[in-house]
Enzyme design. Structure first.
Site, short mmCIF file in Angstrom:
data_model
loop_
_atom_site.label_atom_id
_atom_site.label_comp_id
_atom_site.label_asym_id
_atom_site.label_seq_id
_atom_site.Cartn_x
_atom_site.Cartn_y
_atom_site.Cartn_z
N HIS A 1 -4.17 -4.39 5.23
CA HIS A 1 -3.46 -5.10 5.94
C HIS A 1 -3.10 -4.27 7.25
O HIS A 1 -3.49 -3.06 7.28
CB HIS A 1 -1.93 -5.18 5.18
CG HIS A 1 -1.39 -3.58 4.73
ND1 HIS A 1 -1.81 -3.13 3.55
CD2 HIS A 1 -0.55 -2.86 5.05
CE1 HIS A 1 -1.23 -2.05 3.39
NE2 HIS A 1 -0.36 -1.79 4.45
N CYS B 1 4.99 3.29 4.24
CA CYS B 1 3.42 3.12 4.67
C CYS B 1 3.20 3.19 5.84
O CYS B 1 4.24 2.80 6.79
CB CYS B 1 2.59 2.32 3.71
SG CYS B 1 2.72 0.50 4.29
#
Length: 332
Positions: free
Chosen positions: A67, A205
């Protein structure tokens, strides 16, 4: 908005056979482009590869969630791929990855889009759901399973995995705290006898999209199984959610920081703490929680830089308040 609003049939590929990790990413990028989500595929894929450099999104247990947020993304979207025999994606457990969900988010993505993307990331942690998707014979069936899971109708004990939906009140949009999958079990309620959380955690993250929420979901599920009261602060793409309060921090037995991005640390000065990467929050939740309640975690000592940054922020906030007060008193 539903997950299938972002995951289009043309962006799903079953029985794929990439040879390398790079092949897998390029194939997923092509699927994302077919869904009409990209302005510049090259720019988006460069961001995906950069994200992989900071830590593999091969989570283990056959799942990978590459991603990125990028200016090359036109609108938030998903692509999915099943590799029946697996491909080496440098997964954390060293095993081949078989189920892929690629996530694309534009710079400044709407909160609703991010909520939907994070909801999917939490859903794939369910091993029964993962295996059902891998075994799906058609794209249509794959999407039916995704819809059933999102609506709470996925049941591995039922033939075909999808139970008959019972009439129910219309659900609010995703983004409402009452609807997100996993949120119902997310923040373990404290009791009158124990008004404080045993353990606090922070997840984050680099992009703040997938692993932030997957780690939170994994920790929350395992804490519920273990009978540990837990609250998780998520440092996501749309900001901090479920922020830890000073009172909660003061009474917690231990803090778990499972993050690959910078979080405010000075507030934890003097508290037992476990610091680790976000992937461990996903894959080693039980180990982290066991250590957290064992009383063996080292006490965190904030650095001078951390304390100074916290004091500067507090001072700046105070200065703004004083300025407003002065303006009000002067009739401005």
């Amino acid at each position: 908005m539903q997950i299938t609003d972002l995951l289009k049939p043309q962006s799903v590929l079953l029985n794929a056979d990439p040879v390398t990790k790079a092949d897998a990413i390029y194939t997923l990028g092509e699927l994302m482009e077919k869904g009409g989500n990209l302005i510049d595929k090259g720019e988006y894929l460069a961001a995906v590869f950069a994200r992989e450099e900071s830590g593999s999104t091969g989570l283990g247990d056959g799942i990978a969630t590459p991603h990125a947020k990028s200016a090359g993304v036109k609108e938030a979207g998903l692509a999915a791929m099943v590799v029946p025999h697996g491909v080496d994606f440098e997964a954390l457990d060293g095993q081949p990855s078989r189920l892929f969900f690629m996530i694309a988010a534009p710079e400044g993505a709407a909160d609703t889009h991010v909520e939907v993307l994070s909801q999917l990331a939490m859903m794939v942690i369910d091993p029964d759901f993962k295996e059902a998707l891998i075994a799906a014979p058609t794209v249509e069936r794959f999407l039916e399973l995704v819809t059933a899971k999102e609506q709470g109708n996925f049941d591995p004990s039922v033939e075909g995995f999808i139970k008959t939906a019972e009439p129910q009140a219309e659900k609010p949009e995703v983004g409402d705290a009452s609807t997100a999958a996993g949120t119902a079990a997310a923040v373990e309620k404290v009791t009158v006898d124990n008004p404080h959380y045993d353990v606090l955690a922070v997840t984050g993250c680099p992009t703040g999209i997938a692993h932030t929420y997957m780690a939170a979901e994994s920790l929350e599920r395992k804490a519920k199984e273990m009978g540990i009261s837990l609250k998780v602060e998520k440092n996501g793409a749309s900001g901090v959610k479920d922020a830890l309060t000073a009172e909660e921090i003061a009474h917690a037995k231990c803090i778990i920081v499972a993050s690959d991005r910078q979080v405010e640390m000075a507030r934890f000065n003097g508290k037992p703490m476990i610091q680790t990467k976000v992937a461990n929050g996903i894959n080693k939740a039980e180990e982290l929680l066991t250590e957290a309640i064992s009383g063996t975690a080292a006490v965190y000592q904030a650095s001078a830089a951390d304390r100074e940054a916290a004091e500067t922020a507090a001072s700046a906030s105070d200065s703004v308040g004083r300025q407003i007060y002065k303006h009000l008193m002067n009739g401005v």
